[in-house]
Design a protein around this motif. Structure first.
Motif, PDB file in Angstrom:
ATOM      1  N   UNK A  75       0.852  -1.179   0.000  1.00 49.58           N
ATOM      2  CA  UNK A  75       0.000   0.000   0.000  1.00 49.58           C
ATOM      3  C   UNK A  75       0.897   1.240   0.000  1.00 49.58           C
ATOM      4  N   UNK A  76       0.332   2.434  -0.116  1.00 50.54           N
ATOM      5  CA  UNK A  76       1.172   3.632   0.019  1.00 50.54           C
ATOM      6  C   UNK A  76       1.967   3.646   1.322  1.00 50.54           C
ATOM      7  N   UNK A  77       1.366   3.137   2.408  1.00 55.41           N
ATOM      8  CA  UNK A  77       2.102   3.067   3.680  1.00 55.41           C
ATOM      9  C   UNK A  77       3.272   2.096   3.577  1.00 55.41           C
ATOM     10  N   UNK A  78       3.067   0.993   2.848  1.00 53.76           N
ATOM     11  CA  UNK A  78       4.150   0.037   2.665  1.00 53.76           C
ATOM     12  C   UNK A  78       5.261   0.583   1.791  1.00 53.76           C
ATOM     13  N   UNK A  79       4.890   1.247   0.706  1.00 53.01           N
ATOM     14  CA  UNK A  79       5.897   1.860  -0.163  1.00 53.01           C
ATOM     15  C   UNK A  79       6.710   2.904   0.588  1.00 53.01           C
ATOM     16  N   UNK A  80       6.076   3.551   1.555  1.00 49.47           N
ATOM     17  CA  UNK A  80       6.754   4.581   2.329  1.00 49.47           C
ATOM     18  C   UNK A  80       7.855   4.000   3.212  1.00 49.47           C
ATOM     19  N   UNK A  81       7.878   2.665   3.336  1.00 52.48           N
ATOM     20  CA  UNK A  81       8.922   2.008   4.130  1.00 52.48           C
ATOM     21  C   UNK A  81      10.197   1.751   3.328  1.00 52.48           C
TER      22      UNK A  81
END
Length: 229
Positions: A81-87
């Motif tokens: 998700x966007x939150x995962x990509x942000x990692x």
């Protein structure tokens, strides 16, 4: 996912409750490298049990870090998700920190031919190789016969990994101890130095052998400057 571990409002604490469970950051690493299917994720974490991988994926879904949906063929694929990509920056920073500060001899105790070859497969750069199918065999003489030979097959810009003889003509045979190839992949050792020292033997087409430094594609962390011997 149970987030009651630390009981602190600090964002570091809350993030740690999600990310610091065993194997979680490695599963995210695999997804950042492009793996989307369960079996491909397993190849990137070969010592993780299927049951635990399934559980971690469900936990990451519940945390909003990944999403799962069937593709047109009906196979479930996992995507960040966007939150995962942000990692991405977080995981890359961890890798460069480990490359910089973890003593290399400790890292080189964790030898795993299947993981090394899987990493090499997805980072291999086919452009320097001849057009058409090109088969490169890696042989680790000291390993048991079942894990001794691996084949990377590049064809049409795609690269496949085989743990058994695919039956194609081998364009280049690379014979070396697993420890030496792992050190080269990690950027701890120089390919040129290991070839000149006789630790890496190359048999086959001279043009492919001479271009190995260009097509092998090292670990994304190999460029990290080391601060330890």
């Amino acid at each position: 996912m149970d987030r009651g571990g630390y009981g602190q409002f600090c964002p570091v604490s809350m993030a740690s409750e999600i990310l610091c469970t065993r194997w979680t950051t490695l599963v995210i690493r695999e997804m950042l490298c492009g793996s989307t299917r369960f079996n491909d994720l397993r190849r990137g974490v070969p010592r993780m049990s299927p049951a635990l991988l399934s559980r971690r994926l469900k936990e990451l879904q519940a945390a909003g870090i990944i999403v799962a949906a069937p593709n047109p063929q009906g196979v479930v694929e996992y995507r960040l998700s966007p939150a995962g990509e942000d990692l991405r920056e977080v995981i890359m920073s961890m890798g460069f920190w480990g490359q910089r500060w973890i003593e290399s001899q400790i890292s080189l105790k964790n030898l795993d031919p299947s993981l090394l070859m899987w990493d090499m497969r997805r980072h291999l750069k086919p452009d320097p190789l001849p057009t058409g199918r090109c088969t490169i065999q890696f042989q680790y003489p000291e390993l048991p016969s079942a894990k001794r030979n691996w084949w990377l097959v590049a064809d049409g810009g795609q690269v496949d990994l085989c743990g058994f003889d695919p039956g194609y003509e081998v364009n280049l045979l690379v014979r070396t101890p697993l420890r030496t190839m792992t050190a080269i992949w990690m950027g701890v050792a120089s390919l040129r130095h290991e070839v000149e020292a006789g630790n890496v033997e190359l048999e086959g087409e001279p043009a492919i052998a001479s271009a190995m430094k260009q097509w092998i594609g090292l670990s994304p962390f190999a460029s990290g400057k080391r601060q330890v011997a």
